[in-house]
Design an enzyme around this catalytic site. Structure first.
Site, PDB file in Angstrom:
ATOM      1  N   LYS A 101     105.689 -81.849  51.685  1.00 57.50           N
ATOM      2  CA  LYS A 101     105.719 -80.691  52.574  1.00 57.50           C
ATOM      3  C   LYS A 101     104.948 -81.000  53.863  1.00 57.50           C
ATOM      4  O   LYS A 101     105.388 -80.656  54.960  1.00 57.50           O
ATOM      5  CB  LYS A 101     105.141 -79.454  51.858  1.00 57.50           C
ATOM      6  CG  LYS A 101     106.105 -78.891  50.817  1.00 57.50           C
ATOM      7  CD  LYS A 101     105.489 -77.857  49.875  1.00 57.50           C
ATOM      8  CE  LYS A 101     106.514 -77.486  48.800  1.00 57.50           C
ATOM      9  NZ  LYS A 101     105.986 -76.582  47.773  1.00 57.50           N
TER      10      LYS A 101
ATOM     11  N   GLN B 205     100.790 -73.648  46.161  1.00 63.23           N
ATOM     12  CA  GLN B 205     101.629 -74.422  45.242  1.00 63.23           C
ATOM     13  C   GLN B 205     101.432 -73.938  43.801  1.00 63.23           C
ATOM     14  O   GLN B 205     100.305 -73.791  43.332  1.00 63.23           O
ATOM     15  CB  GLN B 205     101.272 -75.917  45.375  1.00 63.23           C
ATOM     16  CG  GLN B 205     102.172 -76.858  44.600  1.00 63.23           C
ATOM     17  CD  GLN B 205     103.602 -76.912  45.125  1.00 63.23           C
ATOM     18  OE1 GLN B 205     103.863 -76.685  46.305  1.00 63.23           O
ATOM     19  NE2 GLN B 205     104.543 -77.192  44.252  1.00 63.23           N
TER      20      GLN B 205
ATOM     21  N   ASP C 291     107.359 -68.660  51.098  1.00 61.77           N
ATOM     22  CA  ASP C 291     108.030 -68.889  49.808  1.00 61.77           C
ATOM     23  C   ASP C 291     108.951 -67.711  49.453  1.00 61.77           C
ATOM     24  O   ASP C 291     109.789 -67.819  48.566  1.00 61.77           O
ATOM     25  CB  ASP C 291     106.982 -68.997  48.686  1.00 61.77           C
ATOM     26  CG  ASP C 291     106.635 -70.426  48.314  1.00 61.77           C
ATOM     27  OD1 ASP C 291     107.518 -71.284  48.394  1.00 61.77           O
ATOM     28  OD2 ASP C 291     105.475 -70.657  47.927  1.00 61.77           O
TER      29      ASP C 291
HETATM   30  N1  GUN Z   1     106.262 -74.971  42.520  1.00 62.28           N
HETATM   31  C1  GUN Z   1     107.524 -75.377  42.254  1.00 62.28           C
HETATM   32  N2  GUN Z   1     108.374 -74.915  43.190  1.00 62.28           N
HETATM   33  C2  GUN Z   1     107.639 -74.202  44.065  1.00 62.28           C
HETATM   34  C3  GUN Z   1     107.949 -73.493  45.254  1.00 62.28           C
HETATM   35  O1  GUN Z   1     109.088 -73.402  45.698  1.00 62.28           O
HETATM   36  N3  GUN Z   1     106.889 -72.910  45.880  1.00 62.28           N
HETATM   37  C4  GUN Z   1     105.623 -72.981  45.405  1.00 62.28           C
HETATM   38  N4  GUN Z   1     104.678 -72.365  46.085  1.00 62.28           N
HETATM   39  N5  GUN Z   1     105.305 -73.636  44.310  1.00 62.28           N
HETATM   40  C5  GUN Z   1     106.305 -74.247  43.651  1.00 62.28           C
END
Ligand code: GUN
Length: 284
Positions: free
Chosen positions: A52, A96, A119
């Site tokens: 990211k 996350q 998100d």
């Molecule tokens: N963990 C797995 N996929 C995601 C996601 O799309 N966003 C976040 N914040 N954590 C994750």
């Protein structure tokens, strides 16, 4: 049969975001900023977070990583989110998941200012998606819709089956397919005679989390198959929820793992962060 190249589509989305970001910087002096919070040292999460940050650099965003120790308290995590909510240079906040078991993810998600919730996990944004009046779409389902559009597949009137009912993928995925006028069914672990359900699907989205769970005999001839899985097979090799080798020949389009849905998720996060930066600065 055609394999949908998620890496190529993801690259195209990132290029579009980079171009718009440059324009935003040149015309308004705005640099979109993303804060990524990670708690503990789960190795898969570390990789996702690194990717990211890399994507942020590629498209010209400012990014800041908050790497908190495993023993972080709920109060400490909440305080960090509240401080990021107030910062003008941070347009998007992502925590996350999964969090260590002593921390409450709902509490954190509810604290993120919905306008910075890139998100789209906050109940306000989830509700907005339900009524089709949203600012952000959750990254994985949004990325899947991009892949379907890129392949030139028309969704309207099609029978779509989503296997999996998570808040992150299954439920919003079903809603996005419904918005485009598919007839949608959500299957899950308690579904009786799953193959009889999946066999009807013109569009099949597999988000189960079990290696090679969807076999060729579960797929309708000519179906579009989207594989959200990210698993390890018996030899430790990365694989999806679909038995790609055998299933591929039955499909009109299929996404590979890796190189399908995965890269799209990050591109859509970039898209959402750009949208957040524009909204917070009153730019359409
Ligand atoms: N963990 C797995 N996929 C995601 C996601 O799309 N966003 C976040 N914040 N954590 C994750």
């Amino acid at each position: 049969m055609a394999v949908i190249d998620g890496k190529a589509v993801s690259k195209a989305v990132k290029e579009r975001v980079a171009e718009e970001t440059k324009k935003l910087k040149d015309t308004a002096g705005i640099v979109p900023g993303l804060a990524v919070i990670i708690v503990g040292d789960d190795s898969a999460s570390q990789v996702y977070v690194k990717n990211k940050e890399k994507a942020c650099a590629e498209v010209g965003f400012y990014s800041e990583k908050f790497s908190l120790p495993e023993n972080t308290t709920q109060n400490e995590l909440n305080a960090l989110v509240e401080s990021l909510n107030k910062r003008n240079d941070i347009n998007g906040i992502l925590c996350q998941l999964p969090l260590p078991p002593h921390l409450n993810d709902k509490e954190v998600i509810n604290l993120i200012d919905p306008i910075k919730d890139v998100d789209a996990f906050h109940p306000v944004n989830v509700g907005a998606i339900m009524i089709g009046d949203y600012n952000f779409l959750p990254c994985t389902p949004a990325g899947i819709m991009e892949l379907i559009h890129f392949a030139g597949v028309s969704v309207e009137g099609k029978k779509a089956v989503v296997i999996g009912r998570s808040n992150i993928v299954g439920k919003p995925m079903a809603m996005l397919l419904l918005h485009e006028n598919a007839t949608v069914e959500i299957a899950h672990s308690k579904t009786v005679n799953l193959p009889s359900v999946t066999k009807e699907a013109d569009i099949l989205v597999a988000a189960i989390g079990k290696p090679k769970f969807v076999t060729a005999d579960m797929i309708k001839d000519g179906a579009v198959v989207i594989d959200v899985g990210m698993n390890r097979d018996e030899n430790g090799k990365l694989c999806g929820d679909v038995d790609f080798e055998n299933a591929a020949e039955k499909c009109s389009f299929i996404t590979p793992v890796p190189g399908g849905v995965g890269p799209m998720t990050i591109s859509m996060l970039m898209q959402n962060t750009l949208t957040a930066a524009k909204m917070q600065n009153g730019i359409n």
